[in-house]
Design a protein around this motif. Sequence first.
Motif, PDB file in Angstrom:
ATOM      1  N   LYS A 223      -2.516  -9.105  23.121  1.00  0.00           N
ATOM      2  CA  LYS A 223      -1.621 -10.082  23.752  1.00  0.00           C
ATOM      3  C   LYS A 223      -1.702 -10.077  25.274  1.00  0.00           C
ATOM      4  O   LYS A 223      -1.339 -11.045  25.924  1.00  0.00           O
ATOM      5  N   GLU A 224      -2.225  -8.963  25.832  1.00  0.00           N
ATOM      6  CA  GLU A 224      -2.374  -8.873  27.287  1.00  0.00           C
ATOM      7  C   GLU A 224      -3.672  -9.523  27.752  1.00  0.00           C
ATOM      8  O   GLU A 224      -3.939  -9.607  28.949  1.00  0.00           O
ATOM      9  N   GLY A 225      -4.512  -9.941  26.800  1.00  0.00           N
ATOM     10  CA  GLY A 225      -5.754 -10.616  27.151  1.00  0.00           C
ATOM     11  C   GLY A 225      -6.947  -9.701  27.317  1.00  0.00           C
ATOM     12  O   GLY A 225      -8.017 -10.151  27.736  1.00  0.00           O
ATOM     13  N   SER A 226      -6.808  -8.418  26.974  1.00  0.00           N
ATOM     14  CA  SER A 226      -7.943  -7.494  27.056  1.00  0.00           C
ATOM     15  C   SER A 226      -8.464  -7.173  25.661  1.00  0.00           C
ATOM     16  O   SER A 226      -7.813  -7.476  24.654  1.00  0.00           O
ATOM     17  N   LYS A 227      -9.633  -6.549  25.604  1.00  0.00           N
ATOM     18  CA  LYS A 227     -10.263  -6.239  24.324  1.00  0.00           C
ATOM     19  C   LYS A 227      -9.421  -5.246  23.532  1.00  0.00           C
ATOM     20  O   LYS A 227      -8.758  -4.380  24.100  1.00  0.00           O
ATOM     21  N   LEU A 228      -9.472  -5.398  22.210  1.00  0.00           N
ATOM     22  CA  LEU A 228      -8.796  -4.431  21.351  1.00  0.00           C
ATOM     23  C   LEU A 228      -9.472  -3.078  21.494  1.00  0.00           C
ATOM     24  O   LEU A 228     -10.689  -2.983  21.620  1.00  0.00           O
ATOM     25  N   SER A 229      -8.677  -2.019  21.477  1.00  0.00           N
ATOM     26  CA  SER A 229      -9.237  -0.679  21.553  1.00  0.00           C
ATOM     27  C   SER A 229      -8.351   0.280  20.779  1.00  0.00           C
ATOM     28  O   SER A 229      -7.160   0.026  20.569  1.00  0.00           O
ATOM     29  N   LYS A 230      -8.950   1.407  20.365  1.00  0.00           N
ATOM     30  CA  LYS A 230      -8.203   2.404  19.606  1.00  0.00           C
ATOM     31  C   LYS A 230      -7.055   2.974  20.427  1.00  0.00           C
ATOM     32  O   LYS A 230      -6.014   3.347  19.893  1.00  0.00           O
ATOM     33  N   ARG A 231      -7.238   3.050  21.734  1.00  0.00           N
ATOM     34  CA  ARG A 231      -6.201   3.610  22.584  1.00  0.00           C
ATOM     35  C   ARG A 231      -4.945   2.744  22.614  1.00  0.00           C
ATOM     36  O   ARG A 231      -3.856   3.215  22.902  1.00  0.00           O
ATOM     37  N   GLN A 232      -5.107   1.468  22.338  1.00  0.00           N
ATOM     38  CA  GLN A 232      -3.968   0.548  22.397  1.00  0.00           C
ATOM     39  C   GLN A 232      -3.338   0.314  21.035  1.00  0.00           C
ATOM     40  O   GLN A 232      -2.341  -0.371  20.913  1.00  0.00           O
ATOM     41  N   GLY A 233      -3.915   0.887  19.982  1.00  0.00           N
ATOM     42  CA  GLY A 233      -3.359   0.700  18.643  1.00  0.00           C
ATOM     43  C   GLY A 233      -4.438   0.687  17.588  1.00  0.00           C
ATOM     44  O   GLY A 233      -5.626   0.862  17.869  1.00  0.00           O
ATOM     45  N   ASP A 234      -4.008   0.491  16.363  1.00  0.00           N
ATOM     46  CA  ASP A 234      -4.937   0.507  15.239  1.00  0.00           C
ATOM     47  C   ASP A 234      -5.839  -0.715  15.256  1.00  0.00           C
ATOM     48  O   ASP A 234      -5.390  -1.842  15.461  1.00  0.00           O
ATOM     49  N   ILE A 235      -7.136  -0.475  15.026  1.00  0.00           N
ATOM     50  CA  ILE A 235      -8.064  -1.594  14.891  1.00  0.00           C
ATOM     51  C   ILE A 235      -8.929  -1.448  13.649  1.00  0.00           C
ATOM     52  O   ILE A 235      -9.605  -2.388  13.263  1.00  0.00           O
ATOM     53  N   ALA A 236      -8.913  -0.286  13.010  1.00  0.00           N
ATOM     54  CA  ALA A 236      -9.713  -0.078  11.806  1.00  0.00           C
ATOM     55  C   ALA A 236      -8.944  -0.574  10.592  1.00  0.00           C
ATOM     56  O   ALA A 236      -7.717  -0.421  10.505  1.00  0.00           O
ATOM     57  N   VAL A 237      -9.673  -1.164   9.643  1.00  0.00           N
ATOM     58  CA  VAL A 237      -9.032  -1.671   8.422  1.00  0.00           C
ATOM     59  C   VAL A 237      -8.322  -0.532   7.693  1.00  0.00           C
ATOM     60  O   VAL A 237      -7.247  -0.724   7.119  1.00  0.00           O
ATOM     61  N   GLU A 238      -8.922   0.666   7.732  1.00  0.00           N
ATOM     62  CA  GLU A 238      -8.304   1.813   7.072  1.00  0.00           C
ATOM     63  C   GLU A 238      -6.909   2.097   7.628  1.00  0.00           C
ATOM     64  O   GLU A 238      -6.006   2.494   6.877  1.00  0.00           O
ATOM     65  N   ASP A 239      -6.726   1.883   8.925  1.00  0.00           N
ATOM     66  CA  ASP A 239      -5.415   2.103   9.540  1.00  0.00           C
ATOM     67  C   ASP A 239      -4.382   1.136   8.980  1.00  0.00           C
ATOM     68  O   ASP A 239      -3.240   1.517   8.700  1.00  0.00           O
ATOM     69  N   PHE A 240      -4.780  -0.104   8.825  1.00  0.00           N
ATOM     70  CA  PHE A 240      -3.854  -1.111   8.303  1.00  0.00           C
ATOM     71  C   PHE A 240      -3.570  -0.868   6.821  1.00  0.00           C
ATOM     72  O   PHE A 240      -2.447  -1.080   6.345  1.00  0.00           O
ATOM     73  N   ARG A 241      -4.575  -0.428   6.089  1.00  0.00           N
ATOM     74  CA  ARG A 241      -4.357  -0.092   4.675  1.00  0.00           C
ATOM     75  C   ARG A 241      -3.345   1.043   4.553  1.00  0.00           C
ATOM     76  O   ARG A 241      -2.448   0.985   3.699  1.00  0.00           O
ATOM     77  N   ALA A 242      -3.477   2.058   5.395  1.00  0.00           N
ATOM     78  CA  ALA A 242      -2.567   3.203   5.350  1.00  0.00           C
ATOM     79  C   ALA A 242      -1.129   2.796   5.665  1.00  0.00           C
ATOM     80  O   ALA A 242      -0.175   3.428   5.200  1.00  0.00           O
ATOM     81  N   LYS A 243      -0.962   1.737   6.452  1.00  0.00           N
ATOM     82  CA  LYS A 243       0.380   1.254   6.803  1.00  0.00           C
ATOM     83  C   LYS A 243       0.962   0.321   5.750  1.00  0.00           C
ATOM     84  O   LYS A 243       2.101  -0.118   5.879  1.00  0.00           O
ATOM     85  N   GLY A 244       0.159   0.010   4.741  1.00  0.00           N
ATOM     86  CA  GLY A 244       0.691  -0.815   3.672  1.00  0.00           C
ATOM     87  C   GLY A 244       0.411  -2.290   3.803  1.00  0.00           C
ATOM     88  O   GLY A 244       1.154  -3.122   3.266  1.00  0.00           O
ATOM     89  N   LYS A 357       5.610  -4.538   5.226  1.00  0.00           N
ATOM     90  CA  LYS A 357       4.503  -3.605   4.990  1.00  0.00           C
ATOM     91  C   LYS A 357       4.940  -2.610   3.920  1.00  0.00           C
ATOM     92  O   LYS A 357       6.098  -2.180   3.914  1.00  0.00           O
ATOM     93  N   LEU A 358       4.037  -2.225   3.053  1.00  0.00           N
ATOM     94  CA  LEU A 358       4.384  -1.307   1.979  1.00  0.00           C
ATOM     95  C   LEU A 358       4.944   0.000   2.522  1.00  0.00           C
ATOM     96  O   LEU A 358       5.834   0.598   1.920  1.00  0.00           O
ATOM     97  N   ALA A 359       4.424   0.452   3.658  1.00  0.00           N
ATOM     98  CA  ALA A 359       4.865   1.723   4.217  1.00  0.00           C
ATOM     99  C   ALA A 359       6.334   1.698   4.642  1.00  0.00           C
ATOM    100  O   ALA A 359       6.947   2.758   4.832  1.00  0.00           O
ATOM    101  N   GLU A 360       6.919   0.516   4.782  1.00  0.00           N
ATOM    102  CA  GLU A 360       8.328   0.411   5.177  1.00  0.00           C
ATOM    103  C   GLU A 360       9.269   0.747   4.027  1.00  0.00           C
ATOM    104  O   GLU A 360      10.457   0.994   4.243  1.00  0.00           O
ATOM    105  N   ILE A 361       8.747   0.724   2.800  1.00  0.00           N
ATOM    106  CA  ILE A 361       9.613   0.843   1.626  1.00  0.00           C
ATOM    107  C   ILE A 361      10.353   2.168   1.608  1.00  0.00           C
ATOM    108  O   ILE A 361      11.492   2.247   1.136  1.00  0.00           O
ATOM    109  N   GLY A 362       9.741   3.225   2.122  1.00  0.00           N
ATOM    110  CA  GLY A 362      10.403   4.529   2.135  1.00  0.00           C
ATOM    111  C   GLY A 362      11.666   4.520   2.959  1.00  0.00           C
ATOM    112  O   GLY A 362      12.752   4.895   2.489  1.00  0.00           O
TER     113      GLY A 362
END
Length: 472
Positions: A223-244, A357-362
Amino acid sequence: MFDYLIAKTLGGKLILRIEDTDKKRQVAGAVEGLINILDWVGIKFDEGPHLGGEFGPYIQSERKEIYKEHAEALLKKSGAYRCFCSEDRLKKMREERQAEKLPPRYDRVCRNLSEQDIIEKLAKNEPFVIRQKIPESGEIIAHDELRGGIKFAVQDLDDQVLIKTDGLPTYQFANVVDDHLMKISHVLRGDEWIPSFPKNILLYQGFNWEPPKFIHLTLTLNKEGSKLSKRQGDIAVEDFRAKGYLPEPLLNFCVLQGWHPSASDKAPKEKTDEILSLDQMVEYFDFKDMGTSPAIFDVAKLDYFNGFYIREMSLEKLTKLCLPFLGENLKLTADSKKQELDYIQKVIGLEQERLKKLAEIGELTAFMFADDLQYESKLLIWKKITPEQIKINLQTVFELLEKISEAEWNKKNIEEVIMGYIKTQKFKVGDYLWPMRVALTGREASPGPFEVAEVLGAAECLKRINQAIKKL
């Protein structure tokens, strides 16, 4: 995603090729992880290292001899040359050029070595790389399917390395050779590769090969207009899967990062929403309709899509997907009833409309499993009502609920009894429903008190209301 859609819409094949020539970036298990996560989202390959096919091997490090053969052929055609410059010399050269405010590209010292010089250096086993011999003047037009012809002045191009000192190819050389030999029709890559595009085309010309169609995709920005990076948050599909996050909304969200059904003549005119199944994407997609403006990775929009697909899912399937996220909640109770699948399914049903997100259910449902509900007594207070009056109101609710038999314990009857009393007595709804809901959930925000009461059951509801009365 877009490779898959192009392959399917044009009746082609999707090939997985592992580009592992950069040994420094190799990660153990990465190939298996890539195959597994793409299979999870629904992207199926037709050929690859795990499937085989007529164009194997599909791992670049296993194709070393193929690249060597083609590099030798290019040397004979004078389209490339051996460079014996040491790392120290190259570093010094770049520093000097930068000091003179010149581009830090190679100064071509080895470009015109005599045949005798080359023979002598090879005899001494001097390490070398093979560089592409870029024309020294002129212009080249490289065609991108979305942008049309892009002009480049060849004098601005570097004599890039094709084969490294270890004999392995660079990304640029290996991909050109493999794309030709594997009969690749369309190459999709990020638009950060546009500066190297003319060098790719010159390689094709050097081999007298017809280049494939190139499509340079716009970058996805935060949203700030810069490239996505791991330092700024999840970018791997596995990360999103883990979050539900679910596969369907991830695909739906990703396709809209570079294409929209409103741009397609194939999509029905009445299709005004952005909800797309994978089959619909294949049906409506045309790569010519893709955009060239950067996309913004909007997590809120992804959450919206994920929530939509969760709401559309059967409760049975949702329960199965949520179970891995409920481990901690099940530890909160010694009541075997709260650990039964039927109860768990009803609990999840309470939150299905709110779940993103599924991970919110807990976190959302912990209060439904707790044997000892913890909250501050002040939470029971509604507006300016005194604690004494809240206590009286809760006692009234307790007595009304106590009269409902187990057989008649359901949302409809609970609501009729409580609301009937409130309306008959002309009391304010919040004076009774707020403390009732807090007593049952221990929370400011939760599903409605009647829905919660139905799932908890009569005994648990009466227990919790009685505990709330004692708090006051």
